[in-house]
Structures are given as structure tokens and as C-alpha cells.
Design an enzyme around this catalytic site. Structure first.
Site, mmCIF file in Angstrom:
data_model
loop_
_atom_site.group_PDB
_atom_site.id
_atom_site.type_symbol
_atom_site.label_atom_id
_atom_site.label_comp_id
_atom_site.label_asym_id
_atom_site.label_seq_id
_atom_site.Cartn_x
_atom_site.Cartn_y
_atom_site.Cartn_z
ATOM 1 N N HIS A 1 130.691 86.720 54.319
ATOM 2 C CA HIS A 1 130.097 86.993 53.011
ATOM 3 C C HIS A 1 130.029 88.503 52.814
ATOM 4 C CE1 HIS A 1 127.745 82.936 52.617
ATOM 5 N NE2 HIS A 1 129.000 82.760 53.009
ATOM 6 N N CYS B 1 122.765 85.600 54.982
ATOM 7 C CA CYS B 1 122.858 87.027 54.679
ATOM 8 C C CYS B 1 121.489 87.694 54.679
ATOM 9 C CB CYS B 1 123.568 87.230 53.347
ATOM 10 S SG CYS B 1 125.310 86.743 53.405
ATOM 11 N N CYS C 1 122.265 84.717 50.462
ATOM 12 C CA CYS C 1 121.984 83.383 50.983
ATOM 13 C C CYS C 1 121.108 83.535 52.235
ATOM 14 C CB CYS C 1 123.298 82.666 51.308
ATOM 15 S SG CYS C 1 124.141 83.310 52.774
ATOM 16 N N GLU D 1 127.619 90.509 52.035
ATOM 17 C CA GLU D 1 126.502 91.196 52.682
ATOM 18 C C GLU D 1 126.728 91.349 54.177
ATOM 19 O OE1 GLU D 1 124.851 88.824 49.158
ATOM 20 O OE2 GLU D 1 126.273 88.463 50.775
#
Length: 156
Positions: free
Chosen positions: A57, A90, A87, A59
Site C-alpha cells: 500500500h 497501514c 487501512c 503508506e
């Protein structure tokens, strides 16, 4: 590191632009920038598809990149700017990296509403588990939602 930019909106715009690059390369519409002392340390987009890595992801990718550039696991004094509320994975990575603040555009619920299979848990819901990270949401939310819509149009 890039030249100094002043506002949360400026940094979110960088994350949005990076996410748009990713969308145009077949990635999902998420971008993140990590900033320390007003200087951009890392600005990246999701690379889940190209890296065949479900954990890549934006992040997490930004945290990995910033940690390498700063040669430390401790990102205290840094802020992460994300096109979408992180999320749970993250958020936890940000917590472990000791980021001071998370600033985001769209919310997890917005990502879920267009079909992303995020766990619909907000960062605020995760904070009671011990995190001191500051949260600032809805910064340029409409621009982040427009990024989602662009992705939807490209993938329909």
C-alpha cells in the site's frame, strides 16, 4: 528531498498527483507522502499490482522508502499525508514507525463504497489501542474522491 512546501493541502496534492501516476500505470488510486521538517522525504503510490505484494500500500511503501532514506526505523518528527485514510495495516505501520501525524483526504468508508475490500475500521477506532498519533481527516477530500472516480472510469 524536494523543496519546502507550506500546507497540508500542498502535501496532499503531491500524494494525489503521485496516486494519479500510479493509476495511469495500472495501480489503485492511493498515494502517500512523508514529510519531515517541511521537506518531502518520500512520495509514492501503491505498487501492489506491479510488485505482486498485497502489503505494498502507498503508506507502507512510503514508510519503507522514508526509513531507508533516513536510515532509521524511527520516523518520529515525520507526518504522513495520504489520499485516503490508512487501512488498519497501514495505521499500524505508521504507529510502529512512530509517525507524529496522519493527514488524509478520503475516508476508509469512501474506499469501501466504491468497492475496495478495506477493513472498514477508521484510524480513530484504532487509536484507543494505544496510539498517540494525531489524525487530521478530510483534507482535500473532494480531490481525493475525484481520484477514485477517475480510477473507476478507467477500470469500468
Amino acid at each position: 528531498m524536494e523543496s519546502q512546501i507550506k500546507s497540508d493541502e500542498d502535501f496532499i496534492r503531491l500524494a494525489i498527483a503521485k496516486a494519479m501516476e500510479g493509476v495511469n500505470q495500472g495501480e489503485s488510486p492511493f498515494g502517500a507522502c512523508i514529510v519531515k521538517g517541511g521537506e518531502v522525504v518520500s512520495c509514492v503510490h501503491n505498487i501492489c499490482n506491479s510488485s505482486v505484494d498485497a502489503t505494498a500500500h502507498a503508506e507502507v511503501h512510503a514508510i519503507r522508502d522514508a526509513s531507508k532514506k533516513l536510515n532509521t526505523l524511527d520516523l518520529s518528527g515525520c507526518v504522513i499525508y495520504s489520499t485516503c485514510e490508512p487501512c488498519p495495516m497501514c495505521f499500524t505501520a505508521a504507529y510502529w514507525a512512530k509517525l507524529d501525524k496522519i493527514v488524509f483526504g478520503a475516508r476508509i468508508a469512501d474506499a469501501c463504497a466504491i468497492g475496495f475490500t478495506q477493513l472498514n475500521l477508521s484510524c480513530q477506532e484504532l487509536k484507543p489501542f494505544g496510539s498517540q498519533v494525531k489524525l487530521v481527516g478530510d483534507v482535500l477530500k473532494e480531490e481525493s474522491l475525484n481520484l477514485f472516480q477517475h480510477w473507476v472510469l478507467l477500470n469500468s
